[in-house]
Design an enzyme around this catalytic site. Structure first.
Site, PDB file in Angstrom:
ATOM      1  N   VAL A  18      15.623   7.170 -11.217  1.00 57.80           N
ATOM      2  CA  VAL A  18      14.916   6.519 -10.118  1.00 57.80           C
ATOM      3  C   VAL A  18      15.574   5.196  -9.756  1.00 57.80           C
ATOM      4  CG1 VAL A  18      12.715   5.563  -9.365  1.00 57.80           C
ATOM      5  CG2 VAL A  18      12.770   7.656 -10.740  1.00 57.80           C
ATOM      6  N   LYS A 209      -1.741  10.813 -14.741  1.00 55.44           N
ATOM      7  CA  LYS A 209      -1.869  10.664 -13.290  1.00 55.44           C
ATOM      8  C   LYS A 209      -3.323  10.796 -12.852  1.00 55.44           C
ATOM      9  CE  LYS A 209       2.806  12.477 -12.671  1.00 55.44           C
ATOM     10  NZ  LYS A 209       3.623  13.662 -12.312  1.00 55.44           N
TER      11      LYS A 209
END
Length: 429
Positions: A18, A209
């Site tokens: 990322v 999440k």
């Protein structure tokens, strides 16, 4: 680049998948960003563990450092991006950056799912942003709508596919007839699954999440330990076949809902009707379904992982943080209520249960009696095979989890039941 743009110096903690994609994206989009926002983004410091490692990004001399703390303490850094993951040193570095009045953008779901409210409070105390769009569902814009656009919405339920690895595996099992082991091996070969896939396939990643989603959607502190989770490692080809025959597809779902003043948060495989929008989400894609009292139903769909999609979400947050910093403003998370967490035993659902039985008169009466004793009503039933190879498959009406589990215990004690197979929850259309 003209000199009438405000220069924003970005410090990045981590330069893996990322981080490297973010550096590339900023370089590619800098002119367009400057034209649209008046901000000239410059990556001026990048902290890494290994300076000698080859990377797919070009950085000027002196940008790379092994000293992550020097990045957050550097007075010339305006915005800090944390993409190293884990709890420590990420927590210490983020708190230090916030204490230094620097806005922080993070993709760290593990950290936020465990101590997010501590970090949100620190950001508010310092009057700067802590933004984390990339922590859930990769490049899909989900957190910002929940945090801003739907802040006044009476959200009833958020449900979705938030782990691309498991969705890829289940897609291969459903469409190609692959075994779980073969589908997992293919996911690993393509880079969708880690060498140790436990966090994905056992539901821990989706559970983290779900905790973040529930916290934002309901304004209550929910941590990873509050989330009930089951993974997909026990799903078989037979489960896939039964679901297909009955008009369903199996997906690993994260479900966050408000029920009678409590919050229920869970991750588990579920049978989703083919007519439901989530049923058509394939491969490594993610999708999240939001149900509100005023807005009705919304669905967010897209790439849930990968360097570039996740970096896109990070970059959007960097721009927002920089614009707010220029205005002397920040997006407060506010305070969080303490809403009770509903245990899984007290939740309700429809269920699909399968079990192998002996070829003997009275089998059906004995089996249905176990369901009746615990007030679990059968909605549909079918038999596979004949004789001693017979398997019964039941789908129940909505029932309490504790009652269903008590039914399964009774079934296991019956001499006419050879084996109780899989249990799958069924999502209504």
């Amino acid at each position: 680049m003209t000199n009438n743009h405000d220069v924003v110096r970005v410090g990045v903690l981590g330069c893996g998948n990322v981080g490297a994609a973010l550096v590339q994206l900023i370089a590619a989009q800098s002119a367009a960003i400057a034209t649209r926002t008046g901000l000239e983004l410059r990556v001026t410091r990048v902290a890494v563990r290994n300076l000698a490692r080859e990377r797919d990004v070009h950085l000027a001399d002196g940008v790379l450092t092994r000293d992550a703390r020097s990045v957050v303490d550097d007075p010339d850094i305006d915005v800090v991006v944390e993409v190293i993951g884990g709890i420590e040193p990420a927590r210490e570095l983020i708190l230090a950056a916030l204490d230094n009045k620097k806005p922080v953008v993070t993709a760290n779901k593990e950290l936020l799912a465990n101590i997010g409210t501590e970090l949100y409070a620190a950001a508010d105390a310092s009057g700067v942003d802590l933004l984390f769009e990339a922590a859930v569902a990769g490049g899909i814009p989900l957190i910002r709508p929940l945090r801003e656009s739907l802040r006044g919405e009476p959200i009833r339920r958020v449900m979705g596919i938030v782990n691309g690895t498991t969705n890829y595996i289940l897609t291969k099992m459903t469409e190609d007839g692959a075994s779980y082991a073969d589908a997992l091996a293919e996911a690993q070969s393509l880079g969708f699954a880690e060498r140790d896939p436990t966090a994905d396939v056992e539901g821990f990643d989706a559970g983290a999440k779900a905790a973040i989603i529930a916290t934002i959607a309901f304004g209550s502190r929910v941590v990873a330990g509050d989330v009930y989770h089951e993974g997909i490692s026990a799903i078989t080809a037979a489960d896939i076949a039964v679901a297909a025959r009955l008009g369903y597809v199996i997906k690993l779902l994260a479900i966050c809902e408000r029920v009678d003043g409590e919050i229920a948060v869970r991750v588990h495989p579920a049978m989703v009707p083919l007519a439901h929008p989530l049923a058509s989400v394939r491969d490594s894609y993610n999708a999240v379904f939001v149900e509100g009292g005023a807005v009705g139903s919304l669905m967010f769909y897209g790439r849930g992982a990968g360097g570039m999609p996740t970096a896109s979400a990070v970059l959007g947050d960097v721009i927002d943080a920089a614009l707010n910093q220029r205005k002397g403003a920040h997006g407060s998370m506010g305070t969080f209520a303490r809403i009770p967490i509903r245990p899984i035993d007290e939740t309700t659902a429809e269920y699909q249960v399968s079990f192998d039985v002996v070829d003997r008169p009275g089998v059906l009466h004995a089996v249905t009696g176990a369901f009746a004793r615990h007030d679990v009503s059968i909605r549909a039933a079918e038999q596979e095979g004949l004789g001693d190879d017979a398997r019964l498959v039941f789908i129940t009406h909505e029932a309490r989890e504790s009652d269903l589990q008590a039914t399964l215990r009774d079934l296991r004690d019956l001499d006419v039941v050879k084996r109780v197979g899989g249990l799958l929850r069924v999502i209504g259309s």
